[in-house]
Design a protein around this motif. Sequence first.
Motif, PDB file in Angstrom:
ATOM      1  N   CYS A  57      13.914   9.816 -38.282  1.00  0.00           N
ATOM      2  CA  CYS A  57      14.611  10.302 -37.088  1.00  0.00           C
ATOM      3  C   CYS A  57      14.100  11.672 -36.651  1.00  0.00           C
ATOM      4  N   ARG A  58      13.072  12.170 -37.351  1.00  0.00           N
ATOM      5  CA  ARG A  58      12.434  13.446 -37.021  1.00  0.00           C
ATOM      6  C   ARG A  58      13.362  14.638 -37.238  1.00  0.00           C
ATOM      7  N   VAL A  59      14.245  14.550 -38.248  1.00  0.00           N
ATOM      8  CA  VAL A  59      15.068  15.697 -38.623  1.00  0.00           C
ATOM      9  C   VAL A  59      14.141  16.735 -39.247  1.00  0.00           C
ATOM     10  N   PRO A  60      14.225  18.010 -38.859  1.00  0.00           N
ATOM     11  CA  PRO A  60      13.326  19.038 -39.402  1.00  0.00           C
ATOM     12  C   PRO A  60      13.397  19.116 -40.922  1.00  0.00           C
ATOM     13  N   ASP A  61      12.252  19.355 -41.550  1.00  0.00           N
ATOM     14  CA  ASP A  61      12.183  19.399 -43.013  1.00  0.00           C
ATOM     15  C   ASP A  61      13.104  20.447 -43.606  1.00  0.00           C
TER      16      ASP A  61
END
Length: 320
Positions: A57-61
């Motif tokens: 979902c492209r949640v920031p690392d």
Amino acid sequence: MKLLTEQFARADVSLRELQTRADRAGGTRLPRTTCADMLAGRRFPKKAVMVAFLQGCRVPDHQLPAWERAWERVRVNQMPSGSTEDRSVESSNGAPLAVQVMTAPGNTGTARAAGRRRRRAVLLTAVLVPTAAVTLSALIAQRVTPQRGPSEGVPDHIVGLAHIVSDDGRAFPRGGSSRFTVTVDPANAGVQLIRRLDVGVGLQHATITVNGASAAKWRPLLQDSIYKWRNQIVTLPPNLTTGRRSLTIVNTCVSSSGFNEFLYTVRHKVNGVWSTADTVDIGRHHTASEATHDYRIVGEDWADTQTFAYPPRKEDWSVQ
């Protein structure tokens, strides 16, 4: 699970695409059925599955460790304390299914007893999985949910990661204002105005007048999307407060981000000692306090209840 569902909605992606992204990454697989059951709250995910889902979902690392810590906390708290007989087992795709009965060698028991144990295990799982899902969502909300508007928060019964407070308040945009009157000791040698605010809305800036005279400013604070409560302190000039029993405060917003207020605490210094002189509780559920202090607001654009966390260390709750 609410928070995972929100991340999925923000990603604007299909389950098929999530599965493809995970396959391309070469890590934990994300079968569509597993994701569908997880989003519906039918199964509590393995940590690796949750992380792969969030990465898809492209949640920031930098946000992932908070999700992992919340997962670990829920997993520990929600699993049964167990005996030597009861252990959790997982299906081939990693989803918890039930508590399997481990039978000691030489004591196989009867088929009827085993059947009863299996039924109890299935029932236990039916209770544990939804409960864990709800609790995980609440804990993660406290840690990583970005503020999309002035009404998003976390349940106030979830504690442990920080100090949680529920409070109602009001907000107004640039050009708007609030006004109220407080009582202090005329013998005061100084007055402090302390405002509880939601710093999920950053860079709030306002001017302050006391009995019509320019007194101070609420300086802009940086946004904090994790620990959103702060108590901001402003010291009013003694020449505007000494010898006066009543102070009429007007806050006028000068920032594009707007200005919110939930609680004002007024402290005065008398005989060298600081103490609380008055409090003004703002919000729809505190109209009696507002009426007592002749509270008025111009340009109100929000009024609701928030449930947020203060920072873990109490010394970080208050800022100048």
